[in-house]
Design an enzyme around this catalytic site. Sequence first.
Site, PDB file in Angstrom:
ATOM      1  N   LYS A  88       0.513  -1.179   0.510  1.00  0.00           N
ATOM      2  CA  LYS A  88       0.184  -0.013  -0.139  1.00  0.00           C
ATOM      3  C   LYS A  88       0.600   0.972   0.001  1.00  0.00           C
ATOM      4  O   LYS A  88       0.256   2.182  -0.672  1.00  0.00           O
ATOM      5  CB  LYS A  88      -0.950   0.271   0.855  1.00  0.00           C
ATOM      6  CG  LYS A  88      -2.092  -1.017   1.104  1.00  0.00           C
ATOM      7  CD  LYS A  88      -2.807  -0.894   2.267  1.00  0.00           C
ATOM      8  CE  LYS A  88      -3.934  -1.662   2.117  1.00  0.00           C
ATOM      9  NZ  LYS A  88      -5.215  -1.496   2.729  1.00  0.00           N
ATOM     10  N   GLU A 105      -1.754   8.258   7.049  1.00  0.00           N
ATOM     11  CA  GLU A 105      -3.073   8.959   7.084  1.00  0.00           C
ATOM     12  C   GLU A 105      -4.123   9.721   7.449  1.00  0.00           C
ATOM     13  O   GLU A 105      -3.796   9.282   9.092  1.00  0.00           O
ATOM     14  CB  GLU A 105      -3.279   7.568   6.650  1.00  0.00           C
ATOM     15  CG  GLU A 105      -4.183   7.346   5.140  1.00  0.00           C
ATOM     16  CD  GLU A 105      -4.416   6.490   4.342  1.00  0.00           C
ATOM     17  OE1 GLU A 105      -3.948   5.964   3.612  1.00  0.00           O
ATOM     18  OE2 GLU A 105      -5.265   6.196   4.980  1.00  0.00           O
ATOM     19  N   HIS A 122     -14.504  -2.287   9.171  1.00  0.00           N
ATOM     20  CA  HIS A 122     -14.380  -1.719   8.247  1.00  0.00           C
ATOM     21  C   HIS A 122     -14.373  -2.538   7.172  1.00  0.00           C
ATOM     22  O   HIS A 122     -13.897  -3.267   6.413  1.00  0.00           O
ATOM     23  CB  HIS A 122     -12.415  -2.117   8.514  1.00  0.00           C
ATOM     24  CG  HIS A 122     -12.370  -0.612   8.914  1.00  0.00           C
ATOM     25  ND1 HIS A 122     -12.490   0.529   9.314  1.00  0.00           N
ATOM     26  CD2 HIS A 122     -11.610  -0.784  10.424  1.00  0.00           C
ATOM     27  CE1 HIS A 122     -12.251   1.948   9.837  1.00  0.00           C
ATOM     28  NE2 HIS A 122     -11.199   0.814  10.894  1.00  0.00           N
ATOM     29  N   ARG A 151      -8.035  -8.223  -8.251  1.00  0.00           N
ATOM     30  CA  ARG A 151      -8.503  -9.282  -8.352  1.00  0.00           C
ATOM     31  C   ARG A 151     -10.038  -8.737  -8.627  1.00  0.00           C
ATOM     32  O   ARG A 151     -10.082  -7.686  -8.694  1.00  0.00           O
ATOM     33  CB  ARG A 151      -8.705  -9.937  -7.075  1.00  0.00           C
ATOM     34  CG  ARG A 151      -9.316  -9.069  -6.299  1.00  0.00           C
ATOM     35  CD  ARG A 151      -9.508 -10.440  -4.932  1.00  0.00           C
ATOM     36  NE  ARG A 151      -9.574  -9.108  -3.729  1.00  0.00           N
ATOM     37  CZ  ARG A 151     -10.487  -8.087  -3.580  1.00  0.00           C
ATOM     38  NH1 ARG A 151     -11.486  -8.403  -4.086  1.00  0.00           N
ATOM     39  NH2 ARG A 151     -10.020  -8.074  -2.157  1.00  0.00           N
TER      40      ARG A 151
HETATM   41  P1  ADP Z   1      -8.071  -3.045   4.582  1.00  0.00           P
HETATM   42  O1  ADP Z   1      -7.284  -3.434   3.348  1.00  0.00           O
HETATM   43  O2  ADP Z   1      -7.655  -3.479   5.204  1.00  0.00           O
HETATM   44  O3  ADP Z   1      -9.536  -3.557   4.649  1.00  0.00           O
HETATM   45  P2  ADP Z   1      -8.416  -0.144   3.705  1.00  0.00           P
HETATM   46  O4  ADP Z   1      -7.195   1.128   2.919  1.00  0.00           O
HETATM   47  O5  ADP Z   1      -8.297  -1.052   1.831  1.00  0.00           O
HETATM   48  O6  ADP Z   1      -7.858  -2.149   4.152  1.00  0.00           O
HETATM   49  O7  ADP Z   1      -9.673   0.470   4.655  1.00  0.00           O
HETATM   50  C1  ADP Z   1     -10.573  -0.271   4.785  1.00  0.00           C
HETATM   51  C2  ADP Z   1     -12.029   0.374   5.522  1.00  0.00           C
HETATM   52  O8  ADP Z   1     -10.775   1.518   6.257  1.00  0.00           O
HETATM   53  C3  ADP Z   1     -12.011   1.676   4.396  1.00  0.00           C
HETATM   54  O9  ADP Z   1     -13.273   1.789   3.552  1.00  0.00           O
HETATM   55  C4  ADP Z   1     -12.748   2.402   5.485  1.00  0.00           C
HETATM   56  O10 ADP Z   1     -13.383   2.631   6.351  1.00  0.00           O
HETATM   57  C5  ADP Z   1     -11.710   2.639   6.310  1.00  0.00           C
HETATM   58  N1  ADP Z   1     -10.274   3.113   6.211  1.00  0.00           N
HETATM   59  C6  ADP Z   1      -9.296   3.476   6.230  1.00  0.00           C
HETATM   60  N2  ADP Z   1      -8.545   4.316   5.807  1.00  0.00           N
HETATM   61  C7  ADP Z   1      -8.888   5.192   5.685  1.00  0.00           C
HETATM   62  C8  ADP Z   1      -9.280   6.793   6.467  1.00  0.00           C
HETATM   63  N3  ADP Z   1      -7.714   6.953   6.028  1.00  0.00           N
HETATM   64  N4  ADP Z   1      -9.822   6.989   6.722  1.00  0.00           N
HETATM   65  C9  ADP Z   1     -11.071   6.856   7.482  1.00  0.00           C
HETATM   66  N5  ADP Z   1     -11.271   5.409   6.908  1.00  0.00           N
HETATM   67  C10 ADP Z   1     -10.754   4.778   6.823  1.00  0.00           C
END
Ligand code: ADP
Length: 502
Positions: free
Chosen positions: A116, A200, A235, A292
């Site tokens: 990432k 972030e 999440h 994917r």
């Molecule tokens: P993973 O790959 O572990 O699923 P992601 O980066 O795709 O993690 O994030 C999953 C979820 O977490 C997002 O859909 C959102 O709900 C929350 N999230 C991730 N980053 C942020 C952020 N910077 N601010 C607020 N919510 C976040």
Amino acid sequence: MFKKILIANRGEIAVRVIRACREMGIKTVAVYSEIDRGALHVRLADEACLLGPPPSNESYLSGEKIIDVAKKRGAEAIHPGYGFLSENPKFAKDVANAGLTFIGPPGEVIELLGDKMAARKTMINSGVPVVPGSEGGIENQTQAMKYIGEIGLPVLIKAAAGGGGKGMRIVNSEDEVASAVRGASSEAQSAFGDGRIYIEKYLAKPRHIEIQILCDTHGNYYYFPERECSIQRRHQKVIEESPSPIVDETMRKKMGEAAVAAAKASGYVNAGTVEFLVDKDKNFYFLEVNTRLQVEHPITEMVTGLDLVKKQLIVASGGKLDLVQEEIKPRGSSIECRIYAEDPKSNFMPSVGKLELYREPGGPGVRVDSGVYEGFSIPIYYDPLISKLITWAEDRTSAIDRMLRALNEYRIVGCESTISFHKMVLKEEHFRKGDISTHYIQDVLGGATYEESSSPEDDFAAAVALTVNRMEEDGKVRAQAVAGKQKVNKWKMAFPPGMNRL
Ligand code: ADP
């Protein structure tokens, strides 16, 4: 086009791929573990081959065995589905080195985007907006504090190798920084063997909106109408819809073009999904690329009338996509509910068992992608997804009403399911208005309003409200529940490696 392919997966997604192959005249080889002998994908495929014992490590995650089976059975390509080996760059490379075709992007692209931190950097360099935060990684509290000074609290510490919500820590105050840095890094180290982390800005109640992309080997890149995936629990997505209630044509084009820029910057080939977070002012920020086929791909198929799995097969066999970007527009509205063998009244703990009675809904605009049948026992070893229920209708409200009708028709006896939970969401007024965010379940359903009422349905809502309020403890509770109820004393058994929910 291929004559025969192997499907390195199980459950509904294996069935989905088999169906596309059938329609295209491609023969299929299924693989399965000992507990999946009678699984639907095994019954439907032209050939099937046993991999080994039920744990994923000895079956669906054993890349070498799978490649070996493909060669022996004369399959020319491997479709990995989602989960398991689908985003494993080594597997994609091994498949190619064995002289077979991996139905997905090249291993190098999976590698780049699976990191990432590297993906973030690539997006920054190509002008795709990212969530404010560190450009590279952070190693300690001091570095974290430096960024907090710039972007302000709250922040999110995330794992470079992250997935399934693992290795993520929210930091609301400065005294939480040190433990969050340590916690995220060690969780990432044990889950992914890679403890690298970055920081972030934690966006306030964002929406999760993603763009499906499709790219061929002839330099054609396409984006599809957005999918709104803001209804999440811990999440993880539970309901998805397309189009998003807040995206208009201008925003759709802007997000689509950003997604194509992301695809070009990474040399993307085949189907993928560029995920964005959207703030209350409708600014969107790159989150990650899933390299994917996505679980929720059917809603895109329903609103565009295109078959994404067939397109994947065309691209992988070297074909050209004959699409016209301007013609890929959403028609009507589609919603997907993920139906899990989980008990919403007991903190969504897995509730696997034999499906004593199982009747799927039908009728106009209803699609059920499932990997089960009446009499099948849902195994404890894998993600307990029973099916994906998808509806389509001419507008959002009709798609929701149709979904409620379909959920009411669904009959499952033998295990608990999340059907009642979905019904509650679909009737709730904020959801119906499209007033949602990734905090919806916590904020709206976690509220006290439901607890005051006494109808059986509201009693149920109150039970859910209580459980979502305890979400932080969910992992622990669930592990204990599984250990007690199923007499399986390892958390690992319910969620083995490679089975992060997607
Ligand atoms: P993973 O790959 O572990 O699923 P992601 O980066 O795709 O993690 O994030 C999953 C979820 O977490 C997002 O859909 C959102 O709900 C929350 N999230 C991730 N980053 C942020 C952020 N910077 N601010 C607020 N919510 C976040």
